[in-house]
Design a protein around this motif. Structure first.
Motif, PDB file in Angstrom:
ATOM      1  N   PHE A 177       0.787  -1.223   0.000  1.00 31.73           N
ATOM      2  CA  PHE A 177       0.000   0.000   0.000  1.00 31.73           C
ATOM      3  C   PHE A 177       0.822   1.277   0.000  1.00 31.73           C
ATOM      4  CE2 PHE A 177      -2.644  -3.355   1.671  1.00 31.73           C
ATOM      5  CZ  PHE A 177      -3.825  -3.166   0.974  1.00 31.73           C
ATOM      6  N   LEU A 178       2.164   1.170  -0.096  1.00 29.62           N
ATOM      7  CA  LEU A 178       2.986   2.369  -0.197  1.00 29.62           C
ATOM      8  C   LEU A 178       4.036   2.200  -1.287  1.00 29.62           C
ATOM      9  CD1 LEU A 178       3.753   5.153   0.794  1.00 29.62           C
ATOM     10  CD2 LEU A 178       5.177   4.096   2.558  1.00 29.62           C
ATOM     11  N   LEU A 179       5.045   1.355  -1.037  1.00 32.33           N
ATOM     12  CA  LEU A 179       6.099   1.189  -2.029  1.00 32.33           C
ATOM     13  C   LEU A 179       5.609   0.448  -3.272  1.00 32.33           C
ATOM     14  CD1 LEU A 179       9.290   0.446   0.101  1.00 32.33           C
ATOM     15  CD2 LEU A 179       8.622   2.554  -1.032  1.00 32.33           C
ATOM     16  N   GLY A 180       4.679  -0.503  -3.100  1.00 32.01           N
ATOM     17  CA  GLY A 180       4.144  -1.226  -4.246  1.00 32.01           C
ATOM     18  C   GLY A 180       3.498  -0.309  -5.268  1.00 32.01           C
ATOM     19  N   PRO A 181       2.534   0.532  -4.865  1.00 27.02           N
ATOM     20  CA  PRO A 181       1.929   1.478  -5.811  1.00 27.02           C
ATOM     21  C   PRO A 181       2.935   2.462  -6.388  1.00 27.02           C
ATOM     22  CG  PRO A 181       0.565   1.241  -3.868  1.00 27.02           C
ATOM     23  CD  PRO A 181       1.852   0.521  -3.581  1.00 27.02           C
ATOM     24  N   ALA A 182       3.947   2.831  -5.588  1.00 26.57           N
ATOM     25  CA  ALA A 182       4.961   3.751  -6.098  1.00 26.57           C
ATOM     26  C   ALA A 182       5.824   3.093  -7.168  1.00 26.57           C
ATOM     27  CB  ALA A 182       5.842   4.249  -4.945  1.00 26.57           C
ATOM     28  N   ILE A 183       6.031   1.768  -7.046  1.00 26.89           N
ATOM     29  CA  ILE A 183       6.821   1.027  -8.029  1.00 26.89           C
ATOM     30  C   ILE A 183       6.020   0.771  -9.301  1.00 26.89           C
ATOM     31  CG2 ILE A 183       7.951  -1.214  -8.447  1.00 26.89           C
ATOM     32  CD1 ILE A 183       8.651  -1.259  -5.474  1.00 26.89           C
ATOM     33  N   GLU A 184       4.693   0.731  -9.192  1.00 27.15           N
ATOM     34  CA  GLU A 184       3.820   0.342 -10.309  1.00 27.15           C
ATOM     35  C   GLU A 184       4.091   1.105 -11.604  1.00 27.15           C
ATOM     36  OE1 GLU A 184      -0.960  -0.410 -11.086  1.00 27.15           O
ATOM     37  OE2 GLU A 184      -0.272   0.517  -9.233  1.00 27.15           O
ATOM     38  N   PRO A 185       4.312   2.442 -11.563  1.00 23.70           N
ATOM     39  CA  PRO A 185       4.558   3.155 -12.829  1.00 23.70           C
ATOM     40  C   PRO A 185       5.894   2.832 -13.487  1.00 23.70           C
ATOM     41  CG  PRO A 185       3.817   4.675 -11.108  1.00 23.70           C
ATOM     42  CD  PRO A 185       4.181   3.379 -10.437  1.00 23.70           C
ATOM     43  N   LEU A 186       6.773   2.077 -12.793  1.00 24.79           N
ATOM     44  CA  LEU A 186       8.107   1.829 -13.344  1.00 24.79           C
ATOM     45  C   LEU A 186       8.061   1.073 -14.660  1.00 24.79           C
ATOM     46  CD1 LEU A 186      10.193   0.881 -10.180  1.00 24.79           C
ATOM     47  CD2 LEU A 186      10.190   3.042 -11.424  1.00 24.79           C
ATOM     48  N   VAL A 189      17.062   1.608 -12.928  1.00 23.58           N
ATOM     49  CA  VAL A 189      16.759   0.518 -11.998  1.00 23.58           C
ATOM     50  C   VAL A 189      17.544   0.706 -10.701  1.00 23.58           C
ATOM     51  CG1 VAL A 189      16.953  -1.971 -11.593  1.00 23.58           C
ATOM     52  CG2 VAL A 189      16.135  -1.125 -13.798  1.00 23.58           C
ATOM     53  N   ALA A 190      18.819   1.071 -10.831  1.00 24.39           N
ATOM     54  CA  ALA A 190      19.649   1.301  -9.645  1.00 24.39           C
ATOM     55  C   ALA A 190      19.087   2.441  -8.802  1.00 24.39           C
ATOM     56  CB  ALA A 190      21.083   1.610 -10.057  1.00 24.39           C
ATOM     57  N   PHE A 191      18.644   3.502  -9.460  1.00 25.14           N
ATOM     58  CA  PHE A 191      18.042   4.618  -8.727  1.00 25.14           C
ATOM     59  C   PHE A 191      16.784   4.179  -7.990  1.00 25.14           C
ATOM     60  CE2 PHE A 191      14.651   7.858  -8.946  1.00 25.14           C
ATOM     61  CZ  PHE A 191      15.134   8.730  -7.985  1.00 25.14           C
ATOM     62  N   SER A 192      15.956   3.389  -8.644  1.00 29.65           N
ATOM     63  CA  SER A 192      14.729   2.896  -8.018  1.00 29.65           C
ATOM     64  C   SER A 192      15.050   2.018  -6.810  1.00 29.65           C
ATOM     65  CB  SER A 192      13.894   2.107  -9.031  1.00 29.65           C
ATOM     66  OG  SER A 192      13.569   2.903 -10.150  1.00 29.65           O
ATOM     67  N   LEU A 193      16.067   1.170  -6.947  1.00 32.24           N
ATOM     68  CA  LEU A 193      16.455   0.301  -5.834  1.00 32.24           C
ATOM     69  C   LEU A 193      17.014   1.092  -4.664  1.00 32.24           C
ATOM     70  CD1 LEU A 193      18.103  -2.659  -7.766  1.00 32.24           C
ATOM     71  CD2 LEU A 193      16.071  -2.786  -6.328  1.00 32.24           C
ATOM     72  N   GLN A 197      10.361  -6.645  -6.600  1.00 31.56           N
ATOM     73  CA  GLN A 197       9.475  -6.023  -7.581  1.00 31.56           C
ATOM     74  C   GLN A 197      10.248  -5.184  -8.587  1.00 31.56           C
ATOM     75  OE1 GLN A 197       6.522  -7.835  -7.362  1.00 31.56           O
ATOM     76  NE2 GLN A 197       5.559  -5.889  -7.823  1.00 31.56           N
ATOM     77  N   VAL A 198      11.208  -4.417  -8.110  1.00 26.32           N
ATOM     78  CA  VAL A 198      12.014  -3.584  -9.009  1.00 26.32           C
ATOM     79  C   VAL A 198      12.871  -4.463  -9.919  1.00 26.32           C
ATOM     80  CG1 VAL A 198      13.777  -1.794  -9.152  1.00 26.32           C
ATOM     81  CG2 VAL A 198      12.055  -1.692  -7.358  1.00 26.32           C
ATOM     82  N   GLY A 199      13.502  -5.477  -9.345  1.00 26.14           N
ATOM     83  CA  GLY A 199      14.347  -6.366 -10.142  1.00 26.14           C
ATOM     84  C   GLY A 199      13.560  -7.097 -11.215  1.00 26.14           C
ATOM     85  N   GLU A 200      12.392  -7.620 -10.858  1.00 22.91           N
ATOM     86  CA  GLU A 200      11.563  -8.320 -11.834  1.00 22.91           C
ATOM     87  C   GLU A 200      11.036  -7.368 -12.899  1.00 22.91           C
ATOM     88  OE1 GLU A 200       8.535 -10.468  -9.756  1.00 22.91           O
ATOM     89  OE2 GLU A 200       9.856 -12.189  -9.398  1.00 22.91           O
ATOM     90  N   THR A 201      10.695  -6.142 -12.496  1.00 30.26           N
ATOM     91  CA  THR A 201      10.222  -5.154 -13.464  1.00 30.26           C
ATOM     92  C   THR A 201      11.306  -4.817 -14.471  1.00 30.26           C
ATOM     93  OG1 THR A 201       8.725  -4.194 -11.823  1.00 30.26           O
ATOM     94  CG2 THR A 201       9.227  -2.846 -13.739  1.00 30.26           C
TER      95      THR A 201
END
Length: 496
Positions: free
Chosen positions: A255-264, A282-286, A337-341
C-alpha cells in the motif's frame, strides 16, 4: 512534462490513494481484530489465498501486455479485455466445481461455499472497463486515485458493520463482492462507453501473456506457500496470528512502495534501447526503495510488540513475536518487484517464469521439511524470510548482468542504511533500558516510539544528504532533487 516527472507524479498519486485507503483499512483492522477471534482470521487467511489468486489472474493476461507495448491500438486493448474476461469466467467455473476438493485439501470442508461464492469476484472484476489499462499506460493516475479512494471509503464501513452482525469471515467475502461491483460501475462512469468484445489479436497477446500468466500463477503460489503450510501443520489460532503478522509486515509494501513502483514498467519500457540507461534507472529505483525499506525494518524489529498491541489488541501475542521476522518479507518483496520489473522491461518473461518455478520448488520443499521436523512457527517464519532474500539476490544479479558497477552502488546503500539503522537501534534499546519502558504505561511508550521514529527519519535523510553533498553521488542527488521539488510544489499549492 518529462518522463521522470510523470513517473514521480504517478507514483505519488498511486501511493497516496493506497495510503489513504490503508489508513481507512487500519481503522477497520483495529476494530475487526477486537470483534473477531484469531480463529476467524485463520479462515480469512485460507479464503484469501483464493481471493488474491483471482486478483493475480486479473492482471496476468492483459495489464502487463498493454503497458509494456510502445504503441497500442483499440483492437489490441479490447482483445486484452476480452481475453481476460474469457479466462476469468473459465477459471471461476473451475473453482466452483473443485471447491469441495479445495476445502478438503485445507481440512476445512465448511469453507466449500465460501470458495464458491468468492469465485464470483473473478468475472465481476473482469468486467471493469479497459480504460484503466490505458490510463496506467499513459501514467494518468488521477482517475485511478479517486476511484480507488471511493471504493475503499465505502468498503471499510461495510465490512465493520457486517462483522458486527455476522461475527464471521463472511463479512470480508461479502464486502469484496460489493466493492468489486462498485469498481465496475466507477470504471464505466470514467470510460463513458463500453468496450467491444473481440479476440482478433489474441494470438499475439498470448505469445506474451502465456509466460506472464504462468509467472503470475507460480509466483503467487510461491508467495502463499508459507500460509498453506501453516494451515496444514498448525492450529487455526496460530494460522490467524501468522496471517495477521504477515499482513502487517507487508502493509507498507502493498500500500505504499508497491503502488509507487507500479509506474516503473511504463517508464522502463522507454529504456529498452539503452541497457545502460535502464540499469541506471533501476539502480536509482532500488536505492530509493532501500533508503525507505531498511530503516522501516529496523523500526519494526524494535517496536513490534507495541505496533501489534496498538493495531490488533492484547490477544495477538504470537503475532508480535512473528512480526519482526516477517518484516523481512517486506524488504524482499519491494526489492524483488524492481528487479523483476527491470527483467520484464527487457522482455525476459520466460526467464522470470523459470526463476519463479525454481523458487517455488525450493520454498515449498524447504518449508515442508522444516514444518515436519519442528512445531516452532518462528523457525518456519525465519526459513520463509531467508528463502526470499536468497532469491532476491539472484534476481538482482541477473537484472544487472554486464553492469556490476551499478549493483555495487546499490550494495553500498544497503550497507550504509544497515549501519545507520543499527546505530539507531542500539541507541533506542539503550534508551528503553534506561527509562525502563516495561514499567511505563502504554501511552508513554507510544510517545517514545514516535520520538524514535523522528530520530530514524532524520538519520535516513542525513545519509541521503551526505551522499548528495559529500560524495556527489548521482542517485542521492537525484533523490534530493525530486524530494525538494515535490516539497516546493506542495508548499506552493498550499500558499495559493
Amino acid at each position: 512534462m518529462t518522463v521522470t516527472r510523470k513517473v514521480l507524479n504517478s507514483a505519488l498519486l498511486s501511493a497516496s490513494a493506497k495510503v489513504i485507503g490503508k489508513m481507512l483499512g487500519l481503522v477497520s483492522t483495529m476494530l475487526l481484530a477486537r470483534i473477531l477471534a484469531p480463529e476467524e482470521f485463520g479462515y480469512i487467511a485460507i479464503v484469501s489465498i483464493a481471493l488474491y489468486f483471482f486478483d493475480i489472474l486479473s492482471h496476468a493476461a492483459s495489464e502487463q501486455y498493454v503497458i509494456q507495448k510502445k504503441k497500442i491500438t483499440r483492437v489490441e486493448l479490447y482483445t486484452a479485455w476480452s481475453a481476460n474476461l474469457v479466462l476469468k469466467l473459465f477459471i471461476s467455473m473451475v473453482i466452483c466445481v473443485s471447491a469441495p476438493w479445495v476445502a478438503l485439501f485445507f481440512d476445512r470442508p465448511e469453507l466449500t461455499n465460501a470458495f464458491r461464492i468468492s469465485s464470483l469476484i473473478l468475472p465481476i472484476q473482469a468486467l471493469k472497463s479497459p480504460i484503466y489499462l490505458l490510463l496506467k499506460r499513459q501514467l494518468n493516475f488521477t482517475p485511478l486515485f479517486w476511484s480507488s479512494l471511493i471504493e475503499r471509503a465505502l468498503a471499510v464501513p461495510l465490512v465493520i458493520a457486517l462483522a458486527f452482525v455476522l461475527q464471521s469471515f463472511w463479512a470480508f467475502i461479502i464486502t469484496d463482492i460489493v466493492a468489486s461491483l462498485l469498481a465496475v460501475f466507477i470504471s464505466y462512469f470514467i470510460a463513458r462507453k463500453p468496450p467491444k468484445f473481440t479476440l482478433s489479436r489474441v494470438n499475439e497477446q498470448w505469445n506474451f501473456s502465456k509466460w506472464m500468466l504462468g509467472k503470475s500463477v507460480v509466483g503467487y503460489m510461491r508467495s502463499q506457500s508459507d500460509t498453506v503450510v501453516v494451515s496444514k501443520f498448525f492450529s487455526g489460532g496460530a494460522l490467524g496470528n501468522y496471517h495477521m503478522a504477515r499482513e502487517l509486515a507487508m502493509m507498507p509494501a502493498h500500500f505504499l512502495l508497491g503502488p509507487a513502483i507500479e509506474p516503473l514498467l511504463s517508464a522502463f519500457k522507454n529504456d529498452k534501447e539503452s541497457i545502460h540507461e535502464l540499469h541506471n534507472n533501476v539502480a536509482f529505483s532500488l536505492v530509493t526503495v532501500i533508503v525507505i525499506a531498511i530503516p522501516l525494518c529496523f523500526f519494526v524489529w524494535q517496536w513490534a510488540a507495541e505496533v501489534v498491541l496498538l493495531l490488533l489488541g492484547s490477544d495477538w501475542e504470537m503475532a508480535a513475536e512473528l512480526l519482526p521476522i516477517l518484516i523481512l518479507l517486506f524488504l524482499y518483496w519491494t526489492v524483488m518487484q524492481v528487479g523483476e520489473t527491470a527483467l520484464l522491461a527487457q522482455g525476459k518473461v520466460k526467464l522470470l517464469f523459470l526463476i519463479d518455478c525454481l523458487t517455488l520448488i525450493v520454498v515449498v520443499v524447504g518449508l515442508l521439511i522444516i514444518a515436519s521436523k519442528t512445531s516452532d512457527l518462528l523457525a518456519l517464519a525465519w526459513a520463509r524470510a531467508g528463502f526470499g532474500i536468497l532469491f532476491c539476490i539472484v534476481v538482482l544479479c541477473l537484472a544487472f548482468k554486464g553492469n556490476q558497477r551499478q549493483l555495487l552502488q546499490v550494495l553500498f546503500y544497503c550497507i550504509a542504511m544497515t549501519l545507520v539503522s543499527s546505530i539507531w537501534l542500539f541507541s533506542v534499546k539503550s534508551m528503553v533500558e534506561v527509562l525502563d519502558l516495561a514499567d511505563m504505561n502504554f501511552i508513554l511508550s507510544i510517545v517514545i516510539m514516535l520520538f524514535s521514529l523522528v530520530m530514524l527519519i532524520s538519520a535516513t535523510v542525513s545519509v541521503v544528504f551526505i551522499g548528495a553533498k559529500g560524495f556527489k553521488n548521482y542517485h542521492a542527488r537525484r533523490i534530493e532533487m525530486i524530494v525538494g521539488s515535490s516539497l516546493g510544489n506542495f508548499f506552493k499549492i498550499n500558499r495559493r
